[in-house]
Design a protein around this motif. Structure first.
Motif, PDB file in Angstrom:
ATOM      1  N   GLN A   1      52.214  63.445 124.112  1.00 20.39           N
ATOM      2  CA  GLN A   1      52.428  64.717 123.627  1.00 20.39           C
ATOM      3  C   GLN A   1      52.067  64.978 122.099  1.00 20.39           C
ATOM      4  O   GLN A   1      52.447  65.701 121.338  1.00 20.39           O
ATOM      5  N   SER A   2      51.077  63.787 121.645  1.00 19.76           N
ATOM      6  CA  SER A   2      50.773  63.771 120.215  1.00 19.76           C
ATOM      7  C   SER A   2      50.170  65.292 119.823  1.00 19.76           C
ATOM      8  O   SER A   2      50.437  65.640 118.680  1.00 19.76           O
ATOM      9  N   THR A   3      49.183  65.635 120.744  1.00 17.83           N
ATOM     10  CA  THR A   3      48.386  66.850 120.311  1.00 17.83           C
ATOM     11  C   THR A   3      49.316  68.030 120.113  1.00 17.83           C
ATOM     12  O   THR A   3      49.227  68.688 119.135  1.00 17.83           O
ATOM     13  N   LEU A   4      50.109  68.245 121.130  1.00 21.41           N
ATOM     14  CA  LEU A   4      51.228  69.481 120.936  1.00 21.41           C
ATOM     15  C   LEU A   4      52.020  69.305 119.806  1.00 21.41           C
ATOM     16  O   LEU A   4      52.218  70.223 119.179  1.00 21.41           O
ATOM     17  N   LEU A   5      52.612  68.011 119.491  1.00 22.67           N
ATOM     18  CA  LEU A   5      53.399  68.182 118.450  1.00 22.67           C
ATOM     19  C   LEU A   5      52.847  68.080 117.132  1.00 22.67           C
ATOM     20  O   LEU A   5      53.385  68.672 116.136  1.00 22.67           O
ATOM     21  N   ILE A   6      51.377  67.701 117.071  1.00 20.21           N
ATOM     22  CA  ILE A   6      50.856  67.993 115.747  1.00 20.21           C
ATOM     23  C   ILE A   6      50.512  69.408 115.434  1.00 20.21           C
ATOM     24  O   ILE A   6      50.617  69.875 114.499  1.00 20.21           O
ATOM     25  N   VAL A   7      50.072  70.036 116.445  1.00 19.22           N
ATOM     26  CA  VAL A   7      49.896  71.456 116.563  1.00 19.22           C
ATOM     27  C   VAL A   7      51.163  72.372 116.184  1.00 19.22           C
ATOM     28  O   VAL A   7      51.317  73.091 115.195  1.00 19.22           O
ATOM     29  N   LEU A   8      52.185  72.076 116.787  1.00 13.92           N
ATOM     30  CA  LEU A   8      53.242  72.616 116.474  1.00 13.92           C
ATOM     31  C   LEU A   8      53.930  72.277 115.029  1.00 13.92           C
ATOM     32  O   LEU A   8      54.611  73.045 114.340  1.00 13.92           O
ATOM     33  N   GLY A   9      53.732  70.966 114.698  1.00 13.76           N
ATOM     34  CA  GLY A   9      54.181  70.648 113.407  1.00 13.76           C
ATOM     35  C   GLY A   9      53.430  71.280 112.491  1.00 13.76           C
ATOM     36  O   GLY A   9      54.132  71.396 111.280  1.00 13.76           O
ATOM     37  N   LEU A  10      52.367  71.705 112.595  1.00 13.69           N
ATOM     38  CA  LEU A  10      51.575  72.180 111.700  1.00 13.69           C
ATOM     39  C   LEU A  10      52.100  73.625 111.403  1.00 13.69           C
ATOM     40  O   LEU A  10      52.054  74.091 110.066  1.00 13.69           O
ATOM     41  N   PHE A  11      52.327  74.486 112.350  1.00 15.63           N
ATOM     42  CA  PHE A  11      52.585  75.861 112.364  1.00 15.63           C
ATOM     43  C   PHE A  11      54.033  76.042 112.649  1.00 15.63           C
ATOM     44  O   PHE A  11      54.497  76.894 112.095  1.00 15.63           O
ATOM     45  N   PHE A  12      54.713  75.541 113.656  1.00 19.71           N
ATOM     46  CA  PHE A  12      56.116  75.766 113.707  1.00 19.71           C
ATOM     47  C   PHE A  12      57.067  74.135 113.923  1.00 19.71           C
ATOM     48  O   PHE A  12      57.285  73.756 115.013  1.00 19.71           O
ATOM     49  N   PRO A  13      57.073  73.646 112.715  1.00 16.58           N
ATOM     50  CA  PRO A  13      57.778  72.444 112.907  1.00 16.58           C
ATOM     51  C   PRO A  13      59.244  72.360 113.487  1.00 16.58           C
ATOM     52  O   PRO A  13      59.727  71.485 114.144  1.00 16.58           O
ATOM     53  N   PHE A  14      59.890  73.686 113.463  1.00 12.57           N
ATOM     54  CA  PHE A  14      61.272  73.793 114.086  1.00 12.57           C
ATOM     55  C   PHE A  14      61.073  73.594 115.593  1.00 12.57           C
ATOM     56  O   PHE A  14      61.886  73.013 116.088  1.00 12.57           O
ATOM     57  N   ALA A  15      59.930  74.040 116.067  1.00  7.47           N
ATOM     58  CA  ALA A  15      59.637  73.951 117.623  1.00  7.47           C
ATOM     59  C   ALA A  15      59.413  72.599 117.997  1.00  7.47           C
ATOM     60  O   ALA A  15      59.852  72.394 118.892  1.00  7.47           O
ATOM     61  N   ALA A  16      58.563  72.091 117.263  1.00 12.20           N
ATOM     62  CA  ALA A  16      58.389  70.589 117.380  1.00 12.20           C
ATOM     63  C   ALA A  16      59.701  69.768 117.601  1.00 12.20           C
ATOM     64  O   ALA A  16      59.812  68.903 118.342  1.00 12.20           O
ATOM     65  N   ALA A  17      60.406  70.040 116.463  1.00  6.19           N
ATOM     66  CA  ALA A  17      61.724  69.126 116.499  1.00  6.19           C
ATOM     67  C   ALA A  17      62.562  69.579 117.627  1.00  6.19           C
ATOM     68  O   ALA A  17      63.194  68.520 118.137  1.00  6.19           O
ATOM     69  N   MET A  18      62.573  70.860 118.258  1.00  6.53           N
ATOM     70  CA  MET A  18      63.347  71.178 119.155  1.00  6.53           C
ATOM     71  C   MET A  18      62.924  70.357 120.543  1.00  6.53           C
ATOM     72  O   MET A  18      63.698  69.902 121.317  1.00  6.53           O
ATOM     73  N   ILE A  19      61.549  70.223 120.927  1.00  5.97           N
ATOM     74  CA  ILE A  19      60.995  69.567 121.863  1.00  5.97           C
ATOM     75  C   ILE A  19      61.414  68.064 121.760  1.00  5.97           C
ATOM     76  O   ILE A  19      61.876  67.531 122.748  1.00  5.97           O
ATOM     77  N   VAL A  20      61.153  67.528 120.733  1.00  4.78           N
ATOM     78  CA  VAL A  20      61.606  65.987 120.467  1.00  4.78           C
ATOM     79  C   VAL A  20      63.143  65.823 120.774  1.00  4.78           C
ATOM     80  O   VAL A  20      63.408  64.922 121.529  1.00  4.78           O
ATOM     81  N   GLN A  21      63.792  66.635 120.325  1.00  6.47           N
ATOM     82  CA  GLN A  21      65.364  66.550 120.484  1.00  6.47           C
ATOM     83  C   GLN A  21      65.839  66.614 121.804  1.00  6.47           C
ATOM     84  O   GLN A  21      66.522  65.998 122.398  1.00  6.47           O
ATOM     85  N   GLY A  22      65.139  67.650 122.586  1.00  7.35           N
ATOM     86  CA  GLY A  22      65.362  67.803 124.113  1.00  7.35           C
ATOM     87  C   GLY A  22      65.066  66.523 124.587  1.00  7.35           C
ATOM     88  O   GLY A  22      65.748  66.198 125.725  1.00  7.35           O
ATOM     89  N   ASP A  23      64.018  65.848 124.403  1.00  4.82           N
ATOM     90  CA  ASP A  23      63.692  64.764 125.081  1.00  4.82           C
ATOM     91  C   ASP A  23      64.599  63.453 124.710  1.00  4.82           C
ATOM     92  O   ASP A  23      64.869  62.689 125.782  1.00  4.82           O
ATOM     93  N   ILE A  24      64.974  63.545 123.302  1.00  3.84           N
ATOM     94  CA  ILE A  24      65.831  62.559 123.169  1.00  3.84           C
ATOM     95  C   ILE A  24      67.098  62.354 123.705  1.00  3.84           C
ATOM     96  O   ILE A  24      67.769  61.548 124.044  1.00  3.84           O
ATOM     97  N   ASN A  25      67.668  63.884 123.858  1.00  2.99           N
ATOM     98  CA  ASN A  25      69.048  64.002 124.607  1.00  2.99           C
ATOM     99  C   ASN A  25      69.046  63.495 126.017  1.00  2.99           C
ATOM    100  O   ASN A  25      70.081  62.995 125.940  1.00  2.99           O
ATOM    101  N   ARG A  26      68.073  63.365 126.466  1.00  2.00           N
ATOM    102  CA  ARG A  26      67.930  62.611 127.827  1.00  2.00           C
ATOM    103  C   ARG A  26      68.322  61.326 127.944  1.00  2.00           C
ATOM    104  O   ARG A  26      68.896  60.658 129.083  1.00  2.00           O
ATOM    105  N   LEU A  27      68.207  60.510 126.770  1.00  3.65           N
ATOM    106  CA  LEU A  27      68.529  58.974 126.653  1.00  3.65           C
ATOM    107  C   LEU A  27      70.004  58.978 127.023  1.00  3.65           C
ATOM    108  O   LEU A  27      70.311  57.983 127.374  1.00  3.65           O
ATOM    109  N   TYR A  28      70.814  60.021 126.713  1.00  2.00           N
ATOM    110  CA  TYR A  28      72.345  59.934 126.635  1.00  2.00           C
ATOM    111  C   TYR A  28      72.948  60.402 127.912  1.00  2.00           C
ATOM    112  O   TYR A  28      74.348  60.649 127.968  1.00  2.00           O
ATOM    113  N   ASN A  29      72.009  60.740 128.974  1.00  2.00           N
ATOM    114  CA  ASN A  29      72.690  61.365 129.964  1.00  2.00           C
ATOM    115  C   ASN A  29      72.846  60.269 131.103  1.00  2.00           C
ATOM    116  O   ASN A  29      72.339  59.562 131.163  1.00  2.00           O
TER     117      ASN A  29
END
Length: 126
Positions: free
Chosen positions: A98-126
């Motif tokens: 997901q590097s391309t998606l996160l780079i593009v979102l990190g450039l224009f909407f870093p909040f959205a990139a953080a939300m995507i990453v946090q959603g994926d990290i939350n799955r570690l604790y389920n």
């Protein structure tokens, strides 16, 4: 009298607990004008380093990525290229880059990139 104890034996490598709702990440980032993302980057770097069993993202890189745009893009590139596939491996999901998606979102909407990453990290604790 019984006490409730959080079980950590089933978490690989004793991954630090950092489970936050992605909407909370968005709201706190917006309300604090992005300052929350500096803290968020440091905590995510700790989790990713524990998941990969190596220092993939150092603490200074995590701090500077909240302040400096080129470092921010590097942070999201490393996270998407090497960090998130390790998370997907542990959670049993299909490993994807997901590097391309996160780079593009990190450039224009870093909040959205953080939300995507946090959603994926939350799955570690389920």
């Amino acid at each position: 009298m019984e006490t409730t104890k959080i079980e950590t034996w089933n978490r690989p490598n004793n991954i630090p607990e950092f489970k936050v709702d992605p909407i909370v990440v968005l709201l706190l980032s917006f309300v604090t004008c992005g300052l929350y993302l500096i803290y968020w980057n440091m905590k995510v770097a700790e989790v990713i380093n524990a998941v990969t069993n190596k220092e993939l993202i150092s603490t200074p890189i995590a701090v500077f990525s909240g302040c400096c745009l080129p470092v921010n893009l590097y942070f999201y590139y490393v996270l998407g290229k090497e960090g998130m596939p390790s998370v997907y491996k542990i959670t049993g999901e299909i490993e994807k880059d997901q590097s391309t998606l996160l780079i593009v979102l990190g450039l224009f909407f870093p909040f959205a990139a953080a939300m995507i990453v946090q959603g994926d990290i939350n799955r570690l604790y389920n």
